[in-house]
Design a protein around this motif. Sequence first.
Motif, mmCIF file in Angstrom:
data_model
loop_
_atom_site.group_PDB
_atom_site.id
_atom_site.type_symbol
_atom_site.label_atom_id
_atom_site.label_comp_id
_atom_site.label_asym_id
_atom_site.label_seq_id
_atom_site.Cartn_x
_atom_site.Cartn_y
_atom_site.Cartn_z
ATOM 1 N N ALA A 2 -2.857 10.796 -2.178
ATOM 2 C CA ALA A 2 -2.624 9.456 -1.871
ATOM 3 C C ALA A 2 -2.987 9.373 -0.322
ATOM 4 N N LYS A 3 -2.226 10.358 0.406
ATOM 5 C CA LYS A 3 -2.450 10.106 1.860
ATOM 6 C C LYS A 3 -4.150 10.029 2.300
ATOM 7 N N GLY A 4 -4.755 11.193 1.586
ATOM 8 C CA GLY A 4 -6.068 11.153 1.752
ATOM 9 C C GLY A 4 -6.983 10.109 1.535
ATOM 10 N N PHE A 5 -6.425 9.460 0.325
ATOM 11 C CA PHE A 5 -7.160 8.363 -0.199
ATOM 12 C C PHE A 5 -7.055 7.115 0.561
ATOM 13 N N VAL A 6 -5.993 6.802 1.095
ATOM 14 C CA VAL A 6 -5.699 5.668 2.017
ATOM 15 C C VAL A 6 -6.496 6.078 3.432
ATOM 16 N N ALA A 7 -6.220 7.094 3.765
ATOM 17 C CA ALA A 7 -7.200 7.281 5.108
ATOM 18 C C ALA A 7 -8.813 7.057 4.789
ATOM 19 N N LEU A 8 -9.397 7.591 3.581
ATOM 20 C CA LEU A 8 -10.744 7.348 3.622
ATOM 21 C C LEU A 8 -11.323 5.876 3.039
ATOM 22 N N MET A 23 -13.207 0.591 5.126
ATOM 23 C CA MET A 23 -13.330 -0.694 5.401
ATOM 24 C C MET A 23 -13.553 -0.883 6.734
ATOM 25 N N ARG A 24 -13.047 -0.237 7.695
ATOM 26 C CA ARG A 24 -13.280 -0.240 9.059
ATOM 27 C C ARG A 24 -15.015 -0.515 9.473
ATOM 28 N N ARG A 25 -15.585 0.655 9.020
ATOM 29 C CA ARG A 25 -16.786 0.994 9.165
ATOM 30 C C ARG A 25 -17.781 -0.245 8.540
ATOM 31 N N SER A 26 -17.403 -0.778 7.336
ATOM 32 C CA SER A 26 -18.094 -1.868 6.644
ATOM 33 C C SER A 26 -17.755 -3.101 7.187
ATOM 34 N N PHE A 27 -16.779 -3.574 7.596
ATOM 35 C CA PHE A 27 -16.655 -5.034 8.450
ATOM 36 C C PHE A 27 -15.159 -5.222 9.229
ATOM 37 N N LEU A 28 -14.277 -4.497 9.105
ATOM 38 C CA LEU A 28 -13.123 -4.639 9.905
ATOM 39 C C LEU A 28 -13.415 -4.589 11.477
ATOM 40 N N ASP A 29 -14.221 -3.583 11.796
ATOM 41 C CA ASP A 29 -14.472 -3.471 13.128
ATOM 42 C C ASP A 29 -15.521 -4.587 13.668
ATOM 43 N N HIS A 84 -6.852 -8.812 16.011
ATOM 44 C CA HIS A 84 -5.569 -9.295 15.396
ATOM 45 C C HIS A 84 -5.781 -9.549 13.866
ATOM 46 N N LEU A 85 -7.015 -9.405 13.460
ATOM 47 C CA LEU A 85 -7.445 -9.588 11.892
ATOM 48 C C LEU A 85 -7.675 -8.293 11.438
ATOM 49 N N ARG A 86 -7.693 -7.090 11.751
ATOM 50 C CA ARG A 86 -7.857 -5.754 11.502
ATOM 51 C C ARG A 86 -6.899 -5.100 10.667
ATOM 52 N N ALA A 87 -5.768 -5.502 10.754
ATOM 53 C CA ALA A 87 -4.550 -4.825 10.040
ATOM 54 C C ALA A 87 -4.758 -4.915 8.653
ATOM 55 N N LEU A 88 -4.353 -3.802 7.826
ATOM 56 C CA LEU A 88 -4.549 -3.671 6.291
ATOM 57 C C LEU A 88 -3.217 -4.001 5.680
ATOM 58 N N ASP A 89 -1.943 -4.095 6.431
ATOM 59 C CA ASP A 89 -0.628 -4.129 5.718
ATOM 60 C C ASP A 89 0.202 -5.218 6.209
ATOM 61 N N GLU A 90 -0.547 -6.258 6.640
ATOM 62 C CA GLU A 90 0.260 -7.442 7.396
ATOM 63 C C GLU A 90 0.958 -8.070 6.290
ATOM 64 N N THR A 91 2.078 -8.900 6.685
ATOM 65 C CA THR A 91 2.850 -9.767 5.975
ATOM 66 C C THR A 91 2.802 -11.263 6.434
ATOM 67 N N SER A 92 2.262 -12.164 5.648
ATOM 68 C CA SER A 92 2.191 -13.548 6.291
ATOM 69 C C SER A 92 3.570 -14.327 6.310
ATOM 70 N N SER A 93 3.422 -15.265 7.295
ATOM 71 C CA SER A 93 4.678 -15.884 7.683
ATOM 72 C C SER A 93 5.146 -16.630 6.243
ATOM 73 N N ASN A 94 4.500 -16.796 5.187
ATOM 74 C CA ASN A 94 5.156 -17.506 3.927
ATOM 75 C C ASN A 94 5.379 -16.328 3.065
ATOM 76 N N GLY A 95 5.383 -15.012 3.457
ATOM 77 C CA GLY A 95 6.120 -14.034 2.625
ATOM 78 C C GLY A 95 4.804 -13.328 1.560
ATOM 79 N N LEU A 96 3.520 -13.905 1.908
ATOM 80 C CA LEU A 96 2.344 -13.065 1.260
ATOM 81 C C LEU A 96 2.091 -11.748 1.837
ATOM 82 N N ASP A 97 2.086 -10.781 0.925
ATOM 83 C CA ASP A 97 1.800 -9.335 1.376
ATOM 84 C C ASP A 97 0.360 -8.898 1.187
ATOM 85 N N MET A 98 -0.320 -8.291 2.190
ATOM 86 C CA MET A 98 -1.663 -7.931 2.039
ATOM 87 C C MET A 98 -1.718 -6.639 1.097
#
Length: 261
Positions: A171-177, A182-188, A193-207
Amino acid sequence: MEADDLYSQDLGPPLGESQGEFSSAQDAHLPSEAMDVKEQTTGRDGEIAEREYAEGASDSYDEVSEEEDVTEDDLSIMMRVWVNERNAPELLEYEGTTIENLMELVDFQNQRIQSQPAVIANILKMDVDRVKYLVRSYLRTRLAKIEKYALHYTREPRYRERLSQGELDYAKGFVALEEKHMRRSFLDQLPPHLRALDETSSNGLDMVAKPDVDSAVFCRVRTTVGEFQFDASEDPILMRRSNIFITRYSIIRDLLEDGKV
């Protein structure tokens, strides 16, 4: 044979059971009372006697089942946890001890096969194949859940405890890959401030994707629970052994963990 070796093996179809060819072998496993009935009765009287005996045995089993827990062997436990894992929306506790015991049994049976006549060897091989299919399907079902909710399972302590060491490393290796891709494809290319993968919005929505624990499931009661409150707006319902219900998984989650359903 190690359980981890089964991840890389082909998942063949389940083998069906032959019918009609082993009636004598089946009779050999009947109680002495049943053998007496089969030997002493013929024609219509024999059919009636056998039916009455079967009904009496069934009634006796039901009476015992209501009062006592039936002892399960490793294969019965594996069947039960396999069904639970395939139908539960979330990852369940890993049955490491049961799998190790079954793998030892498989190794023992493989050694026996080599010294048995062809007919007996084929029967033993069918039993071995069934066990291997069961374990492979169980492990692959868990892997599918891990890949679908890898980030959620690796960051939640209660789920991390349910993973075997091999599954946790996977699971750890899968998350890292996944993050690297994602970072190589578009996040970079996005603002920091938009690059996080585990943010929670102000209205409670979790990524982070999570299993739907409110999905509907069927459950069969293994141990009489008594009156159980399925819904706060409804009256309690009596849950007796062998009853079957359809309800939200979140409602019977604790009962499943306690082994009552």
